[in-house]
Design a protein around this motif. Structure first.
Motif, short mmCIF file in Angstrom:
data_model
loop_
_atom_site.label_atom_id
_atom_site.label_comp_id
_atom_site.label_asym_id
_atom_site.label_seq_id
_atom_site.Cartn_x
_atom_site.Cartn_y
_atom_site.Cartn_z
N GLY A 1 0.82 -1.20 0.00
CA GLY A 1 0.00 0.00 0.00
C GLY A 1 0.86 1.26 0.00
O GLY A 1 2.06 1.22 0.22
N GLY B 1 -3.31 -3.15 3.85
CA GLY B 1 -2.50 -3.14 2.63
C GLY B 1 -1.07 -2.69 2.80
O GLY B 1 -0.28 -2.75 1.86
N PRO C 1 0.99 -6.52 3.03
CA PRO C 1 0.03 -7.53 2.58
C PRO C 1 0.57 -8.96 2.58
O PRO C 1 -0.21 -9.91 2.43
CB PRO C 1 -0.32 -7.08 1.16
CG PRO C 1 0.87 -6.29 0.71
CD PRO C 1 1.39 -5.60 1.94
N GLY D 1 -4.35 -11.18 5.41
CA GLY D 1 -5.19 -10.03 5.10
C GLY D 1 -6.01 -9.49 6.24
O GLY D 1 -6.89 -8.64 6.04
N ASP E 1 -5.90 -6.62 -2.65
CA ASP E 1 -5.15 -5.45 -2.17
C ASP E 1 -4.55 -5.70 -0.79
O ASP E 1 -3.53 -5.11 -0.43
CB ASP E 1 -6.08 -4.22 -2.10
CG ASP E 1 -6.46 -3.70 -3.48
OD1 ASP E 1 -5.77 -4.08 -4.45
OD2 ASP E 1 -7.45 -2.97 -3.58
N LYS E 2 -5.16 -6.59 -0.01
CA LYS E 2 -4.71 -6.86 1.36
C LYS E 2 -3.87 -8.13 1.48
O LYS E 2 -3.29 -8.38 2.53
CB LYS E 2 -5.92 -6.97 2.30
CG LYS E 2 -6.73 -5.69 2.39
CD LYS E 2 -7.94 -5.89 3.29
CE LYS E 2 -8.79 -4.63 3.37
NZ LYS E 2 -9.99 -4.85 4.21
#
Length: 447
Positions: free
Chosen positions: A171, A188, A191, A236, A282-283
């Protein structure tokens, strides 16, 4: 009447013998079928098993030499594809001339990335090579390695840069936080970080490197915790309290480094293979394994993350925390005022000698206490597990990562230290840069 009974006994006995023979045959067939699953890798059609450590080591162990025929690796921060030449006993980059993605997919498969391929492109070689491996497009054989030959000329003047998986992407909110001396992470941020649970309790951290493979510390999976059925992996999720409601992944295989020393914590690295692959988002994303030739700075900025205690002898944190720590040069970490020659080449130090910021190692009990608890778990694995992790400080096995060439690299796994955040007692981590080849061999052998 007696003769009838005698005949019946003989028939029953013969049937039992035949049934036993059948069972024995099935078991023998199963054993023969899987004979290399534990002892190593099978040498093609010959059926000989060799240790994974002998694969691509420059010495022919298989009768037909196939253990040295498919040796590939990625070099440096630009992922330059190199192929090992058993003839010259050295690694050489692959010239981009006539290269295609299909060859890239084959090379990725030989590194253990099953059905995984991201990109393949030509870049200027920065390894200083004077000799290349080049494709002979007129060769009729479809085998990539039989098409390659040595050449001092590369017409395109570019070499293959190969990415088998999109890794090391995190992220955008990179805050300096943590563990002892930091604060909580945002979704994120990290991750690749996973939480490893046994019977509903967080025990260790780990790092995602593929949808199926997790890197952690060998001391996390010492007997009896080397049994994969004890473990559940959570990815996550930032809060431990939310993991009870989330979906955990079961572990199918635990592989500890064969040279791990439980007393010195040398070679403190292990792999877990999941029963079902992770779904990336995304995570949930993988971190990049470090390639040889990375050239880290002596005080390279790194980050550690985990759910470990936020102070010595404290409880594990509910939130994922992270913080920046610089690498510490081996000679400094091995000085008599710090760890007095206890740090081996398979370990790296990171943190501040003044103290104040550190990871807290899990399973922190020492000596007889830890031994007694493990013995208790061996006898009654469900009832006394909490005794084993009493006082555990939860960061063990978790990632030590660094940002280089805009990519996050896994360069360490949390291993040991004296207390948490004490002066002259920095964190010590398994040196993942030393274990990259071993990881690839395990992935390949267990794909």
């Amino acid at each position: 009447m007696k003769e009838a009974k005698k005949a019946l006994c003989i028939t029953i006995s013969l049937g039992a013998v035949l049934a036993g023979a059948a069972v024995t045959a099935v078991l023998l067939w199963k054993f023969m079928e899987n004979k290399c699953s534990v002892s190593g890798i099978e040498c093609g059609s010959s059926g000989t098993c060799i240790s994974p450590s002998h694969w691509c080591d420059g010495v022919l162990h298989c009768p037909s030499g196939e253990d040295e025929n498919r040796c590939v690796r990625l070099y440096g921060p630009n992922f330059i594809l190199q192929v090992y030449s058993a003839q010259r006993k050295s690694w050489h980059p692959v010239c981009q001339d006539d290269w295609s993605d299909s060859y890239g997919r084959a090379a990725c498969q030989d590194m253990g990335y099953r059905n995984s391929f991201y990109s393949s492109q030509g870049i200027v070689d920065d390894s200083g090579a004077s000799s290349f491996m080049k494709l002979n497009t007129s060769a009729g054989n479809t085998d990539l390695y039989k098409k390659l030959y040595h050449s001092d000329i590369c017409a395109s003047k570019t070499v293959v840069s190969l990415r088998c998986i999109e890794c090391g992407v995190a992220g955008k909110t990179m805050r300096q936080s943590r563990i002892v001396g930091g604060s909580s992470a945002s979704p994120g941020d990290w991750p690749w970080q996973v939480s490893l649970h046994v019977q509903g309790t967080h025990v260790c951290g780990g790092s995602i490197i593929t949808p199926e493979w997790i890197v952690t510390a060998a001391h996390c999976v010492e007997e009896p915790l080397n049994n994969p059925r004890y473990w559940t992996v959570f990815a996550g999720v930032l809060r431990q309290s939310f993991m009870f409601y989330g979906h955990g992944y079961r572990v199918g295989k635990v592989i500890s480094h064969p040279s791990y020393d439980s007393k010195t914590k040398n070679n403190d690295i292990a792999l877990m293979k999941l029963q079902t692959p992770l779904t990336f988002s995304d995570k949930v994303k993988p971190v990049c394994l470090p390639n040889p030739g990375m050239m880290l700075e002596p005080n390279q900025s790194c980050w550690i993350s985990g759910w470990g205690a936020t102070h010595e002898k404290g409880k594990t944190s509910d939130e994922l925390n992270a913080v920046m720590v610089p690498l510490i040069e081996p000679w400094r970490c091995n000085s008599k005022y710090v760890y007095n020659s206890l740090v081996t080449p398979a370990m790296i130090c990171a943190g501040y000698l003044r103290g104040g910021t550190d990871s807290c190692q899990a399973l922190a009990m020492r000596g007889a206490e830890a031994g007694d608890a493990r013995a208790a778990l061996r006898e009654r694995p469900r009832g006394l597990f909490r005794q084993l992790v009493a006082g555990a400080e939860g960061d063990s096995g978790g990632p030590l990562v660094t940002l280089k060439s805009r990519i996050w690299w896994l360069i360490g796994d949390t291993s040991w230290g004296s207390g948490c955040a004490k002066a002259n007692r920095p964190g010590v981590y398994g040196n993942v840069t030393v274990f990259t080849d071993w990881i690839y061999r395990q992935m390949r052998a267990n794909s």
